[in-house]
Write an enzyme that holds these catalytic residues in place. Structure first.
Site: not given
Ligand code: ADP
Ligand code: AMP
Length: 220
Positions: A20, A93, A132, A165
């Site tokens: 995302k 969410r 990541r 993270r």
């Molecule tokens: P989210 O915001 O949904 O948690 P991220 O955008 O942070 O996901 O992506 C999660 C991990 O997967 C990161 O390390 C990113 O670099 C990697 N990633 C994102 N898109 C792809 C893809 N299409 N193929 C492989 N790895 C990806």
């Molecule tokens: P993310 O970066 O989207 O993976 O979010 C990291 C963490 O932030 C989640 O695991 C939750 O603890 C908190 N968080 C992010 N967005 C929300 C939301 N919309 N509602 C509640 N908690 C959230």
């Protein structure tokens, strides 16, 4: 949607690690929207040690959701600052958040143009999140194998050392996946019923997925 058909308000939905954040940056830049990531906003509050940061840190570390009222206050302010043209990454969410978002939008005569669901199987999610790395300064996201930084573990954009993270440990990742299934997945049916849901296969090259998203939005 604006009179000229431009996309103005989007939601990105999907399990943690679906891509995302990666896609939200690219699509927001392409469409001229402000990317609003709840996770990024909350992590910045934690980093600065603000009262809000102190309130949310424990939930985030455990992989649990922060309570709805806290999130709603943060997001209402952010959406107003963005002037109504935004891409929401990580919000709503819960069904409660989705209903509050509806009310908030209606009160401003705004509506959502689409909800993009990025679909990726659980096995790939664990592999993505354990490797990541993120830039704590500009929030750029990397993957040690699929999208590594040019120089060892520093950000390509700003040279800051990358970090992992605290919630990207396998045990917490599994917890976050459970929380997603229980609390966030019901939003798929919620937005499907309204005809807003656009499903996109989240596996493949990052550029290809951006093309798929723009295609389902009628923008490419
Ligand atoms: P989210 O915001 O949904 O948690 P991220 O955008 O942070 O996901 O992506 C999660 C991990 O997967 C990161 O390390 C990113 O670099 C990697 N990633 C994102 N898109 C792809 C893809 N299409 N193929 C492989 N790895 C990806
Ligand atoms: P993310 O970066 O989207 O993976 O979010 C990291 C963490 O932030 C989640 O695991 C939750 O603890 C908190 N968080 C992010 N967005 C929300 C939301 N919309 N509602 C509640 N908690 C959230």
């Amino acid at each position: 949607m604006a009179v000229n058909g431009a996309v103005e308000r989007l939601v990105f939905l999907g399990p943690p690690g679906a891509g995302k954040g990666t896609q939200a940056s690219r699509v927001a830049a392409h469409l001229g929207l402000v990317k609003l990531s709840t996770g990024d906003i909350l992590r910045e509050e934690v980093r600065q040690g603000t009262p809000l940061g102190q309130k949310v840190e424990g939930y985030m570390k455990a992989g649990d959701l922060v309570p709805d009222p806290v999130i709603l206050e943060v997001m209402e302010a952010a959406m107003t600052r963005a002037g109504g043209k935004f891409l929401l990454d990580g919000f709503p969410r819960t069904l409660g958040q989705a209903e509050s978002l509806d009310q908030l939008l209606a009160a401003r005569n705004w509506s959502l143009d689409a909800v993009v669901l990025l679909e990726v199987p659980d096995e790939e999610i664990v592999e993505r999140l354990t490797a990541r790395r993120v830039c704590p300064r500009c929030q750029r996201v990397y993957h040690l194998i699929y999208d590594p930084p040019k120089n060892d573990e520093v950000c390509d954009e700003c040279g800051t050392p990358l970090v992992q993270r605290p919630d990207d440990q396998e045990e917490v990742i599994r917890r976050r996946l459970d929380v997603y299934r229980a609390q966030t997945e019901p939003l798929v049916a919620f937005y499907e019923r309204r005809g807003l849901l656009r499903r996109v296969n989240g596996q493949g090259e990052v550029e290809e997925i951006t093309r798929r998203i723009l295609h389902v939005l009628g923008e490419a």
